[in-house]
Design a protein around this motif. Structure first.
Motif, PDB file in Angstrom:
ATOM      1  N   LEU A  17       0.831  -1.205   0.000  1.00 61.26           N
ATOM      2  CA  LEU A  17       0.000   0.000   0.000  1.00 61.26           C
ATOM      3  C   LEU A  17       0.866   1.255   0.000  1.00 61.26           C
ATOM      4  O   LEU A  17       1.874   1.322   0.717  1.00 61.26           O
ATOM      5  CB  LEU A  17      -0.894   0.023   1.241  1.00 61.26           C
ATOM      6  CG  LEU A  17      -1.954  -1.077   1.311  1.00 61.26           C
ATOM      7  CD1 LEU A  17      -2.366  -1.326   2.746  1.00 61.26           C
ATOM      8  CD2 LEU A  17      -3.161  -0.684   0.475  1.00 61.26           C
ATOM      9  N   PHE A 100      -5.030   6.346  -1.744  1.00 64.11           N
ATOM     10  CA  PHE A 100      -4.231   5.125  -1.683  1.00 64.11           C
ATOM     11  C   PHE A 100      -4.093   4.477  -3.052  1.00 64.11           C
ATOM     12  O   PHE A 100      -5.035   4.463  -3.852  1.00 64.11           O
ATOM     13  CB  PHE A 100      -4.871   4.108  -0.728  1.00 64.11           C
ATOM     14  CG  PHE A 100      -4.563   4.349   0.716  1.00 64.11           C
ATOM     15  CD1 PHE A 100      -3.415   3.834   1.300  1.00 64.11           C
ATOM     16  CD2 PHE A 100      -5.431   5.097   1.499  1.00 64.11           C
ATOM     17  CE1 PHE A 100      -3.142   4.062   2.632  1.00 64.11           C
ATOM     18  CE2 PHE A 100      -5.165   5.331   2.831  1.00 64.11           C
ATOM     19  CZ  PHE A 100      -4.008   4.812   3.408  1.00 64.11           C
ATOM     20  N   ALA A 102      -2.641   0.558  -4.373  1.00 71.33           N
ATOM     21  CA  ALA A 102      -2.345  -0.759  -3.827  1.00 71.33           C
ATOM     22  C   ALA A 102      -2.030  -1.713  -4.956  1.00 71.33           C
ATOM     23  O   ALA A 102      -2.556  -1.596  -6.065  1.00 71.33           O
ATOM     24  CB  ALA A 102      -3.531  -1.271  -3.016  1.00 71.33           C
ATOM     25  N   CYS A 208     -10.000  -3.011   1.640  1.00 65.96           N
ATOM     26  CA  CYS A 208      -9.144  -3.623   0.630  1.00 65.96           C
ATOM     27  C   CYS A 208      -9.510  -5.099   0.541  1.00 65.96           C
ATOM     28  O   CYS A 208      -9.493  -5.809   1.551  1.00 65.96           O
ATOM     29  CB  CYS A 208      -7.677  -3.453   1.024  1.00 65.96           C
ATOM     30  SG  CYS A 208      -6.560  -3.480  -0.367  1.00 65.96           S
TER      31      CYS A 208
END
Length: 220
Positions: A17, A100, A102, A208
């Motif tokens: 992340l 974010f 990822a 997530c």
């Protein structure tokens, strides 16, 4: 450098992340991009999308790959080529949402989705899930679970990516407890059933979700 966290989801599946605090110029100057990636970046009208795109490349470099090792197939699915540092083939999936970016690396087929918690996801839940799975929950947990289920559907679709798959009519999650951070899913499509293991986690006000594929079986 705001590398945020690494999470080991399974023995062979690792989530990385990046929390995006940099501006576009900083991110752009920090990575090397191939010509096709430069063209994609220039075509993006949203600065948020540009930052998410570049932060994914920061993550790649953090774990020993570069943008030159990443390529997309004809369906838009990302793949990573082995390089001098990583000689074994791996599977990859990518997601970014607001602050974010990822990516997940695995030895098996994998799909990743990251979602910010927002009320709209809960409002449209009847369109994509069995809302009985939201019964007897607090309002807060209703929103969280609906977001997890949306992420489940997205992550499974990222693995399969077949036109005609309906989130509500073809992807079925077993009911699950949020505290378990895992569940099982079936994709029933084209007279086949495929099983997926799902693992999920919570990062600030984001969910997530990662799906891992197993071999399909014929419906009997």
């Amino acid at each position: 450098m705001p590398f945020y966290k690494v999470i080991t989801l399974t023995a062979d599946t690792i989530l990385y992340l990046w929390k995006i605090t940099e501006d576009v110029d900083y991110l752009f100057k920090s990575v090397r991009l191939k010509d096709s990636s430069l063209a994609r970046l220039e075509a993006m009208k949203s600065e948020s999308h540009q930052k998410g795109f570049l932060a994914v490349r920061m993550l790649l470099e953090h774990i020993g790959y570069t943008d030159f090792d990443l390529y997309y197939d004809e369906f838009g699915k990302p793949h990573i080529k082995p390089n001098d540092c990583h000689t074994e083939p791996v599977e990859v999936s990518i997601s970014h949402s607001h602050d974010f970016s990822a990516l997940v690396i695995s030895e098996q087929k994998v799909g990743l989705d990251m979602e910010i918690l927002k009320e709209l996801t809960l409002k449209v839940a009847p369109r994509y899930m069995d809302v009985s799975h939201l019964e007897n929950l607090s309002k807060e947990d209703e929103l969280i679970k609906a977001t997890v289920v949306w992420g489940i559907k997205e992550s499974v679709f990222k693995i399969k990516n077949i036109v005609g798959i309906s989130f509500k009519d073809h992807i079925f999650e077993d009911d699950f407890n949020l505290a378990d951070k895992k569940c099982r899913v079936q994709l029933r499509f084209n007279n086949k059933v495929e099983h997926f293991d799902i693992v999920f986690d919570f990062i600030e006000n984001y969910v997530c979700v990662c799906a891992m594929h197993s071999a399909p079986n014929e419906i009997g």
